[in-house]
Design a protein around this motif. Structure first.
Motif, PDB file in Angstrom:
ATOM      1  N   GLN A   1       0.803  -1.225   0.000  1.00 22.48           N
ATOM      2  CA  GLN A   1       0.000   0.000   0.000  1.00 22.48           C
ATOM      3  C   GLN A   1       0.842   1.284   0.000  1.00 22.48           C
ATOM      4  N   TYR A   2       2.082   1.211   0.483  1.00 22.41           N
ATOM      5  CA  TYR A   2       2.901   2.432   0.549  1.00 22.41           C
ATOM      6  C   TYR A   2       3.906   2.544  -0.602  1.00 22.41           C
TER       7      TYR A   2
ATOM      8  N   GLN B   1       5.125   3.628  -4.187  1.00 22.20           N
ATOM      9  CA  GLN B   1       4.770   4.895  -4.823  1.00 22.20           C
ATOM     10  C   GLN B   1       4.157   4.752  -6.208  1.00 22.20           C
ATOM     11  N   ASN B   2       4.618   3.783  -6.982  1.00 20.48           N
ATOM     12  CA  ASN B   2       4.167   3.696  -8.368  1.00 20.48           C
ATOM     13  C   ASN B   2       4.232   2.248  -8.854  1.00 20.48           C
TER      14      ASN B   2
ATOM     15  N   GLU C   1      -3.750  -0.945  -7.061  1.00 19.98           N
ATOM     16  CA  GLU C   1      -4.440   0.345  -7.102  1.00 19.98           C
ATOM     17  C   GLU C   1      -5.440   0.475  -5.954  1.00 19.98           C
TER      18      GLU C   1
ATOM     19  N   LYS D   1      -3.499   1.194  -2.721  1.00 23.49           N
ATOM     20  CA  LYS D   1      -3.057   2.589  -2.599  1.00 23.49           C
ATOM     21  C   LYS D   1      -4.144   3.487  -2.006  1.00 23.49           C
TER      22      LYS D   1
ATOM     23  N   HIS E   1      -5.947   2.547   0.441  1.00 23.69           N
ATOM     24  CA  HIS E   1      -5.973   2.138   1.850  1.00 23.69           C
ATOM     25  C   HIS E   1      -7.358   1.683   2.309  1.00 23.69           C
TER      26      HIS E   1
END
Length: 410
Positions: free
Chosen positions: A73-74, A76-77, A105, A108, A110
């Motif tokens: 989840q953390y 960046q890309n 996706e 990300k 959360h």
């Protein structure tokens, strides 16, 4: 009056979305035209709303997905995600980049419960649309279409959708893409849509090969139905006699290895499991036989490619009996195709000749509904079911926005 009914309907969906989903499901098939379409959309978004409260056990696939999302989840890309996926055993096991990206996706955001909720939306939309569309075309009566649709959601029961997420989505997409191709598009240039489910779960590729085989045939004859049978037999014999390593690079050997692995770890463990397995097996074959009766008594008989598709998929289903979990998973495909064949040919049968088939169909659907009930009984929710049923839409939105899911570790 229409305005008042619409207002009360909206109020019910907001205040009691679970009950509103059930009412909308009935309205989608008992009503017609615009009102039916609105009810279908509402039912698709509300029938699976309890998924937001589902608490998966460690043996559930959803449990694994939640753990993976917590890990990524953390990031960046996508570049970082793909690098991480090279070493993560779970993502390597899934081996489906499209689903992995979808999972990333959602991670990300959360809000992890978007995954099971979107999963149920996709599944219900895919399996209900074909029957709904045939009803709208006048191929099947409203009441019978409602009963067949109930059979569809009993086949794709709630526990299964949330436990085998990727396989459920792949099967649902398989049903929809095959319906669109064989009933709507009917041109070889659109055959590419049949491979879409493989981007979700590669285990469905053998079913896709059968669909593509039927699609490329210029005409349907008995000999064309017989030609693939030696291949089915070869897969069965190989899965029973060969010792296939999991690391094999050969596609067919990989599929056979998958059958063997499912056979070794997924046998029913108690009486309830066996009841569910046998109920799905019996219910599926009853639907197939009734669908074959409807198709053979229609004007097109076996010339209809969708009927040929059902015949070949059912034959392949018979050859998969050596692997219990594969058989259980494949019943989703075969049952839904049979239900579509029944709906598409319903008006071709005279009223007096429908009586016994409808009794058999009803028995099959009730058997599958009982299996679905047994599985639902074993599900755990973060809120008591009695509370969840009478909660409003804002409660579910609040639950959906929670950062971390509840997990059972035993």
């Amino acid at each position: 009056m229409v305005v008042l009914i619409s207002f009360l309907f909206i109020l019910m969906v907001i205040c009691l979305p679970v009950i509103g989903g059930i009412v909308s499901f009935g309205g989608a098939f008992l009503l017609n035209k615009r009102a039916a379409r609105v009810c279908l959309v509402v039912s698709v978004f509300t029938l699976g709303i309890l998924s937001i409260l589902f608490v998966p056990f460690i043996r559930n696939d959803l449990y694994r997905y939640f753990q993976t999302m917590q890990s990524v989840q953390y990031l960046q890309n996508l570049h970082q995600f793909f690098e991480y996926a090279k070493t993560d055993p779970v993502l390597q096991y899934q081996n489906n980049p499209l689903f992995n990206i979808f999972e990333f996706e959602i991670a990300k955001t959360h809000h992890f419960y978007l995954l099971p909720y979107i999963d149920t939306i996709i599944c219900y939309a895919c399996i209900l649309y074909p029957i709904f569309d045939l009803k709208e075309q006048g191929k099947v009566s409203n009441v019978i279409s409602l009963w067949l649709a109930f059979g569809a959601i009993s086949t794709f029961y709630f526990f299964y959708i949330l436990t085998f997420v990727r396989w459920a989505i792949a099967c649902a997409l398989f049903v929809l893409t095959n319906y669109l191709y064989f009933y709507k598009l009917k041109k070889l240039k659109y055959v590419f849509i049949l491979i879409i489910p493989a981007f979700i779960h590669t285990g469905i590729i053998l079913a896709l090969l059968i669909s593509i085989y039927v699609a490329v045939l210029k005409e349907i004859k008995i000999k064309n139905i017989i030609i693939p049978i030696p291949f089915f037999a070869s897969v069965l014999i190989a899965s029973l006699m060969m010792n296939v390593s999991g690391g094999s690079e050969n596609f067919i050997l990989k599929m056979i290895g998958m059958f063997q692995s499912y056979t070794s770890f997924a046998r029913p463990s108690d009486l309830s499991d066996w009841i569910v397995f046998i109920a799905n097996l019996v219910g599926t074959w009853v639907l197939v036989l009734v669908a074959a009766y409807f198709a053979m008594n229609s004007k097109e008989r076996l010339k209809n490619k969708f009927t040929a598709l059902m015949t070949l998929q059912a034959l392949f289903y018979a050859f998969l009996i050596a692997s219990i979990q594969i058989t259980e998973r494949y019943s989703l495909i075969v049952s839904l195709i049979a239900l579509i064949v029944i709906a598409g040919n319903y008006q071709n049968i005279s009223s007096k000749d429908r009586v016994l088939p409808i009794i058999l169909i009803s028995g099959s659907i009730l058997i599958k509904a009982y299996a679905a009930y047994l599985r639902f009984k074993g599900m755990e929710f973060s809120t008591p079911l009695s509370t969840a049923i009478f909660s409003n839409i804002f409660f579910y939105i609040k639950e959906l926005m929670k950062n971390f899911p509840t997990l059972y570790w035993w």
